[in-house]
Design a protein around this motif. Sequence first.
Motif, mmCIF file in Angstrom:
data_model
loop_
_atom_site.group_PDB
_atom_site.id
_atom_site.type_symbol
_atom_site.label_atom_id
_atom_site.label_comp_id
_atom_site.label_asym_id
_atom_site.label_seq_id
_atom_site.Cartn_x
_atom_site.Cartn_y
_atom_site.Cartn_z
ATOM 1 N N SER A 29 14.880 -33.018 -11.377
ATOM 2 C CA SER A 29 14.887 -31.575 -11.270
ATOM 3 C C SER A 29 13.549 -30.953 -11.679
ATOM 4 C CB SER A 29 15.998 -30.765 -11.945
ATOM 5 O OG SER A 29 16.008 -31.361 -13.396
ATOM 6 N N THR A 30 12.613 -31.702 -11.513
ATOM 7 C CA THR A 30 11.063 -31.163 -11.939
ATOM 8 C C THR A 30 10.007 -31.506 -10.739
ATOM 9 O OG1 THR A 30 10.178 -33.333 -12.876
ATOM 10 C CG2 THR A 30 11.654 -31.590 -14.472
ATOM 11 N N ASN A 79 10.348 -26.828 -14.103
ATOM 12 C CA ASN A 79 11.858 -27.211 -14.089
ATOM 13 C C ASN A 79 12.336 -26.541 -13.014
ATOM 14 O OD1 ASN A 79 11.751 -29.109 -16.147
ATOM 15 N ND2 ASN A 79 11.947 -27.626 -17.590
ATOM 16 N N MET A 80 13.120 -27.056 -12.076
ATOM 17 C CA MET A 80 13.886 -26.329 -10.945
ATOM 18 C C MET A 80 15.320 -26.097 -11.484
ATOM 19 S SD MET A 80 11.559 -26.280 -8.475
ATOM 20 C CE MET A 80 10.156 -25.774 -9.797
ATOM 21 N N SER A 81 16.174 -25.137 -10.563
ATOM 22 C CA SER A 81 17.322 -24.802 -10.877
ATOM 23 C C SER A 81 18.296 -25.888 -10.624
ATOM 24 C CB SER A 81 17.668 -23.654 -10.170
ATOM 25 O OG SER A 81 17.560 -23.677 -8.949
ATOM 26 N N CYS A 82 17.834 -26.928 -9.667
ATOM 27 C CA CYS A 82 18.832 -27.957 -9.151
ATOM 28 C C CYS A 82 18.020 -29.422 -8.922
ATOM 29 C CB CYS A 82 19.401 -27.576 -7.760
ATOM 30 S SG CYS A 82 18.150 -27.744 -6.498
ATOM 31 N N THR A 83 18.512 -30.351 -8.476
ATOM 32 C CA THR A 83 17.737 -31.686 -8.172
ATOM 33 C C THR A 83 17.056 -31.408 -6.953
ATOM 34 O OG1 THR A 83 19.570 -32.979 -9.049
ATOM 35 C CG2 THR A 83 17.995 -33.911 -7.587
ATOM 36 N N GLU A 111 9.498 -17.979 -9.036
ATOM 37 C CA GLU A 111 9.851 -18.359 -7.675
ATOM 38 C C GLU A 111 9.727 -16.690 -6.537
ATOM 39 O OE1 GLU A 111 14.306 -18.226 -5.307
ATOM 40 O OE2 GLU A 111 13.802 -20.045 -7.073
ATOM 41 N N ILE A 112 9.051 -17.025 -5.596
ATOM 42 C CA ILE A 112 8.468 -15.889 -4.760
ATOM 43 C C ILE A 112 9.551 -15.602 -3.877
ATOM 44 C CG2 ILE A 112 6.677 -15.144 -3.353
ATOM 45 C CD1 ILE A 112 4.942 -17.411 -4.423
#
Length: 360
Positions: free
Chosen positions: A208-209, A225-229, A262-263
């Motif tokens: 998730s990065t 870090n992302m909100s999901c995989t 996030e854009i």
Amino acid sequence: MDKKKVAVPLVCHGHSRPVVDLFYSPTTPDGFFLISASKDSSPMLRNGETGDWIGTFEGHKGAVWSSCLDTNALRAASASADFTAKVWDALTGDELHSFEHKHIVRACAFSEDTHLLLTGGLEKILRIYDLNRPDAPPREVDKSPGSVRTLAWLHSDQTILGSCTDMGGVRLWDVRSGKIVQTLETKSSVTSAEVSQDGRYITTADGSTVKFWDANHFGLVKSYNMSCTVESASLEPKYGNKFIAGGEDMWVHVFDFHTGQEIACNKGHHGPVHCVRFSPGGESYASGSEDGTIRIWQTGPLTNDESEGGAAATAAAANGTVAGKVNVGAAEEVSRKIEGFHISGDEGKTKEKDEAAGKE
């Protein structure tokens, strides 16, 4: 800000199974091109600007995991579960070479000078084929510690970058010595690795990065870090001020490179997003999904006076103009037009489906 988040993509149908890899050619005198790899065993070539289908490369007997074009977009290559990597004439669709392997081939990449083809897969062996001497045995470099997932060239074909399906990290091989000289450490396995157009950054997606590495000194520049995989990430090539990521949540996210904010969030796919890539000029980006479709999204309004034509480009996008050149009317009409393409006759379609079935 809300208006920026509304995007209607060009929807490219044709694949009957999940799309697992996308690759844009550099810009050529004839424009730029997009090739897609799919589990349906048939890589497809498209106009990179409009998404219009150009041709299908037919000959594989199993899922195609990776596909690419050479620098001039004159040849294509594909890596398949049928234990072969093939090289194709991108103008005629003819098969030029078929290189036999002893296990599934997961990745392939043309060298920048177009003379070499690099392959890797479940054999854990990196092979370099000399396309000027295709009958000669390939050169092999130090074995990969795990099954090869992604491959890329950098440093003017002096370095090879590879990641594995079953362990973290990105390894770098010195082509001259054939040895692994550096490892970029990640916790999870790297599912996407891209060298930026200017050669400055390596963009990786692991777990998730999304990480950005200095492509010359190999230090970690940024990690978000992302909100999901996420399965794939790509850096905007012209200004390098934003990046895209796609994965399990079925959305294509756009982020600010400098802050990680996030854009935009583009929704439309009906399955996990397996691959995302920016076009060579950064005016659009493509996503491929488990749902079998490719979607081409126009880049949102430019910022920081990046382009004198920024306002015009924004207005053109609102009016349904593709890349400021071709007026295609309403986006729905474009989608219908592309949906209506018959990639091959019904007989060919049935054959493709039969071949794909059970031969993943």
